[in-house]
Design an enzyme around this catalytic site. Structure first.
Site, PDB file in Angstrom:
ATOM      1  N   VAL A 221      47.727 -29.304 -23.740  1.00 13.33           N
ATOM      2  CA  VAL A 221      46.292 -29.384 -24.011  1.00 13.33           C
ATOM      3  C   VAL A 221      45.560 -28.292 -23.219  1.00 13.33           C
ATOM      4  O   VAL A 221      44.580 -27.741 -23.685  1.00 13.33           O
ATOM      5  CB  VAL A 221      45.706 -30.787 -23.694  1.00 13.33           C
ATOM      6  N   GLY A 222      46.072 -27.953 -22.035  1.00 12.87           N
ATOM      7  CA  GLY A 222      45.465 -26.877 -21.252  1.00 12.87           C
ATOM      8  C   GLY A 222      45.796 -25.535 -21.877  1.00 12.87           C
ATOM      9  O   GLY A 222      46.903 -25.340 -22.379  1.00 12.87           O
TER      10      GLY A 222
ATOM     11  N   ARG B  43      29.009 -31.359 -19.253  1.00 15.88           N
ATOM     12  CA  ARG B  43      27.872 -30.527 -19.654  1.00 15.88           C
ATOM     13  C   ARG B  43      26.857 -31.326 -20.465  1.00 15.88           C
ATOM     14  O   ARG B  43      25.681 -31.062 -20.414  1.00 15.88           O
ATOM     15  CB  ARG B  43      28.373 -29.315 -20.451  1.00 15.88           C
TER      16      ARG B  43
ATOM     17  N   HIS C 246      53.922 -32.512 -12.076  1.00 10.24           N
ATOM     18  CA  HIS C 246      53.224 -32.196 -13.342  1.00 10.24           C
ATOM     19  C   HIS C 246      53.861 -32.906 -14.541  1.00 10.24           C
ATOM     20  O   HIS C 246      54.392 -32.268 -15.454  1.00 10.24           O
ATOM     21  CB  HIS C 246      53.190 -30.664 -13.572  1.00 10.24           C
TER      22      HIS C 246
HETATM   23  C1  GLV Z   1      49.528 -30.377 -19.362  1.00  9.75           C
HETATM   24  O1  GLV Z   1      49.142 -30.105 -18.262  1.00  9.75           O
HETATM   25  C2  GLV Z   1      48.971 -29.826 -20.552  1.00  9.75           C
HETATM   26  O2  GLV Z   1      48.084 -28.965 -20.467  1.00  9.75           O
HETATM   27  O3  GLV Z   1      49.403 -30.229 -21.651  1.00  9.75           O
HETATM   28  C1  GLV Z   2      40.803 -32.325 -21.950  1.00  5.61           C
HETATM   29  O1  GLV Z   2      41.754 -31.620 -21.888  1.00  5.61           O
HETATM   30  C2  GLV Z   2      40.839 -33.639 -22.523  1.00  5.61           C
HETATM   31  O2  GLV Z   2      41.466 -33.792 -23.582  1.00  5.61           O
HETATM   32  O3  GLV Z   2      40.289 -34.516 -21.871  1.00  5.61           O
END
Ligand code: GLV
Ligand code: GLV
Length: 324
Positions: free
Chosen positions: A78-79, A180, A287
């Site tokens: 996801v990052g 935000r 992690h």
């Molecule tokens: C884990 O850190 C990801 O970004 O999926």
């Molecule tokens: C951010 O990466 C989220 O999905 O909360």
């Protein structure tokens, strides 16, 4: 004429791997550790798509090494702080990632890490093996309870929202968040949007779920740790670089805050002589936020589908495109 796809690790889950093998010529990095920079620079030449991980830095140099036929980079994460999004956009390369499907797994881990840190599970478990458990004791291995506490969530996205919903089940008194914009989802747990400074001052537990961006890099530093309660517990499941780590170590050693639970740090893997590993009031995990079996399988399938949609010429069918 089958498209060529580079996968940067041999042990990606079978679902996505098989999907790509059926339809593409797959070039697999064959070692279990992250692909070396030089191998990445050479193997990316001539491929049409890349399946990468958060350990692979995709920047100008890598994209220059790739040919003009490269159409898609899909990260099984996801990052996306390891991707140079400007450089990808400039070349009109489509980008895929895997938000949403790892939300529950990562929130579970965040809650587990919080409880392990506050209730000292790792330290208490080690104490048994060290022969330190002499008798049930009224004051031994105590830590703060969640019930009645104030929790602050920094960066209320999908993961932070799910963490908040879980914690509400522990009878927390108040959930504060920074974001935000005001989040509609926060109504479900009575979350209150506040400035970061207010969150730091009022929270018993501070949980970081923000993305790493230029704005959030090192946002936790000497100054921000000073603003927290001395009894505060700090949990980070986002990226190590949101923290000034030497400042965190100082805060933990000097009682500026009570404890920290970290699923992310710098660097990763953390060297065994790092001071964080010597602190009883720090719980460290390697992690593993998204490391639920079903989640990782699904992440690999989504990553493969993100790639195939683009290579088939229908990027509109990517399951989770990143809007650049
Ligand atoms: C884990 O850190 C990801 O970004 O999926
Ligand atoms: C951010 O990466 C989220 O999905 O909360």
């Amino acid at each position: 004429n089958r498209p060529k796809v580079l996968i940067t690790r041999p042990d990606v889950p079978a679902g996505g791997l098989n999907l790509l093998k059926e339809q593409c010529d797959v070039i697999l990095w064959e070692k279990p550790e992250p692909i070396s920079r030089s191998a990445l620079l050479s193997k990316i030449q001539n491929v049409d798509g890349v399946y990468c991980l958060l350990t692979d830095k995709i920047d100008e140099e890598v994209l220059n090494a790739a040919g003009p036929q490269l159409k898609v980079v899909a990260s099984m994460s996801v990052g996306v702080d390891h991707l140079d999004l400007q450089a990808l956009k400039k070349r009109n390369i489509k980008v895929g990632y895997t938000p949403g499907i790892l939300t529950d797994a990562t929130a579970e881990l965040a809650v587990a890490l919080l409880l392990s840190t506050s209730r000292r599970l790792i330290e208490a478990n080690r104490a048994i093996y060290k022969g330190e458990w002499k008798a049930w004791s009224p004051t031994w291995m105590c830590g703060p309870g969640l019930s009645g506490s104030t929790v602050g969530i920094v960066g209320l996205g999908r993961i932070g929202t799910q963490v908040a919903k879980c914690l509400k089940g522990f009878n927390t008194a108040k959930i504060l968040y920074t974001s935000r914009s005001i989040k509609q989802a926060a109504i479900q747990f009575g979350g209150e949007k506040v400035e970061l400074e207010t969150l730091l001052e009022r929270s018993d537990f501070i949980i970081v779920t923000t993305a790493l961006t230029p704005d959030t890099r090192q946002m936790f530093n000497k100054n921000t740790f000073q603003k927290m309660k001395k009894s505060a517990i700090f949990i980070n499941v986002s990226r190590g670089d949101v923290v000034d780590q030497p400042a965190l170590i100082e805060a933990l050693k000097n009682g500026i805050i009570r404890a920290a639970g970290l699923d992310v740090m710098t660097p990763e893997p953390i060297p065994l002589d790092n001071e964080l590993l010597k602190l009883d009031n720090c719980v460290i995990l390697p992690h593993i936020g998204s490391a639920a079996i079903e989640t990782r399988e699904e992440m690999s399938i989504i990553t493969a589908k993100n790639i195939m949609a683009v290579l088939k010429g229908v990027p509109a069918e990517m399951p989770s495109p990143l809007q650049l």
